[in-house]
Write a protein that holds these residues in place. Structure first.
Motif, short mmCIF file in Angstrom:
data_model
loop_
_atom_site.label_atom_id
_atom_site.label_comp_id
_atom_site.label_asym_id
_atom_site.label_seq_id
_atom_site.Cartn_x
_atom_site.Cartn_y
_atom_site.Cartn_z
N SER A 146 12.32 -3.70 -6.08
CA SER A 146 11.21 -3.89 -7.01
C SER A 146 9.88 -3.75 -6.28
CB SER A 146 11.31 -5.26 -7.67
OG SER A 146 12.49 -5.37 -8.42
N GLY A 147 9.90 -3.14 -5.12
CA GLY A 147 8.65 -2.91 -4.42
C GLY A 147 8.62 -3.54 -3.06
N PHE A 156 6.38 -0.03 -4.79
CA PHE A 156 7.58 -0.04 -5.62
C PHE A 156 8.71 0.79 -4.99
CE2 PHE A 156 4.66 -1.33 -9.11
CZ PHE A 156 5.34 -2.46 -9.53
N GLU A 193 2.18 -6.04 -6.71
CA GLU A 193 2.73 -4.95 -5.90
C GLU A 193 1.62 -4.18 -5.18
OE1 GLU A 193 5.96 -3.09 -4.24
OE2 GLU A 193 5.95 -4.78 -5.64
N LEU A 301 7.10 2.16 -15.71
CA LEU A 301 7.27 0.71 -15.72
C LEU A 301 7.63 0.21 -17.12
CD1 LEU A 301 6.92 -2.04 -14.17
CD2 LEU A 301 4.58 -2.05 -15.04
N ILE A 324 10.92 1.30 -12.92
CA ILE A 324 10.91 -0.14 -12.64
C ILE A 324 11.06 -0.89 -13.96
CG2 ILE A 324 9.65 -2.09 -11.64
CD1 ILE A 324 10.50 0.02 -9.61
#
Length: 325
Positions: A146-147, A156, A193, A301, A324
């Motif tokens: 997730s980053g 990410f 992020e 996203l 994501i």
């Protein structure tokens, strides 16, 4: 014994007859006068009644209205030293990629400087996000995939391996969608992020952040900034306060990213946009990059509405794509 003469008796009867006739005529004339007068009164009363049963508005003097007419002159606009943002033409009107001349306002001149101030879910939690952005413990809470990366500008899970990095990030209203993370919203999650990525850079690298909704919202600087501790803190504090409002119009932000002459552009959105934007960006990139190869990494996203276009943009510019949740 005496007797009246005959002519005296006849005279008396005549006188009585005249008197009676005179009295009769007087009575007749009086009666006629009474009848005529009564008829006149009756006709007058009838006429009055007719008038009273037919209503009409009372006559009224109407005063004339005088209109004052003032000549209207068009005010000539004067030049201003303050930067002005104009909304992009509707993307749906772009049937083909525009030429570089039509996009010159985004490729030349000073960068627009603005920050939106409308209230949104992201601005409601702005104080919490500021604190999270500036603390290393909160920055390190994201899980692998997730980053979470090894640093040097990874965003990410995508590692740029470059020196000059520009982040082009969606800040439209849909980015206020709740997210189960420290950021509390999609936009808050992306900001965390961003902090991770920028904090991981060393001072030999440079960065720049551009948000977009109805128009581009570049960070308050004229060029890419060296990743010094002071610059990181200053511009991440600005990042934390940008709200999520408006629609998804990324073209202006992408073109501003090009003019900054980066090595890598990160492009992130959670929404759909018009296919002509990809064509316009590719055409301008081809004509302006010269010998510089600009890599565009695409990130979708939250939902996959814009996935095909983001993937196309990344693949046609030597970049990578990731989704994501």
């Amino acid at each position: 014994m005496s007797t009246c003469p005959p002519h005296s008796d006849s005279q008396s009867r005549w006188n009585q007859g005249v008197g009676m006739s005179t009295l009769f005529h007087l009575i007749l004339i009086g009666s006629l006068a009474i009848v005529v007068d009564h008829q006149v009164d009756r006709d007058s009363t009838s006429a009055t009644n007719v008038i009273q049963t037919r209503w009409s508005a009372p006559s009224k003097d109407i005063e004339p209205v005088v209109l004052e007419v003032t000549a209207v002159t068009q005010k000539k606009e004067s030049a201003s030293s303050a930067p002005v943002l104009s909304k992009l033409p509707p993307v749906l009107d772009l049937n083909s990629a525009p030429d570089t001349k039509s996009l010159s306002s985004f490729l030349d001149g000073p960068l627009p400087q603005t920050t939106q101030h409308e209230e949104s879910l992201t601005t409601k939690y702005a104080a919490d996000i500021v604190g999270a952005l500036l603390t290393s413990s909160a920055i390190g809470t994201a899980n692998s995939g997730s980053g979470n990366g090894s640093g040097n500008g990874e965003f990410f899970g995508l590692n740029p391996k470059s020196k000059r990095i520009v982040f082009v990030v969606d800040s439209s209203k849909s980015m206020n969608f709740p997210h189960e993370s420290v950021g509390k919203t999609r936009l808050g999650r992306v900001k965390l992020e961003l902090a991770k990525s920028i904090y991981s850079m060393d001072e030999h690298q440079e960065f720049f952040v551009i948000f977009f909704s109805d128009f581009a919202i570049p960070m308050p600087a004229r060029n890419l900034q060296p990743a010094t501790p002071e610059a990181k803190k200053k511009f991440l504090s600005w990042v934390a306060k940008v709200p999520g409002v408006g629609t998804t119009e990324p073209l202006e932000a992408l073109l501003i990213a090009l003019r900054l002459q980066p090595d890598t552009i990160y492009f992130l959105t959670d929404g759909q946009f018009n296919a002509s934007i990809v064509k316009a960006f590719n055409k301008v990139a081809t004509q302006t990059k010269g010998n510089r190869n600009v890599i565009v990494n695409g990130i979708c996203l939250g939902n996959r509405e814009g996935e095909s276009l983001i993937r196309e943009l990344a693949e046609q510019n030597s970049g990578s794509y990731t989704f994501i949740p």
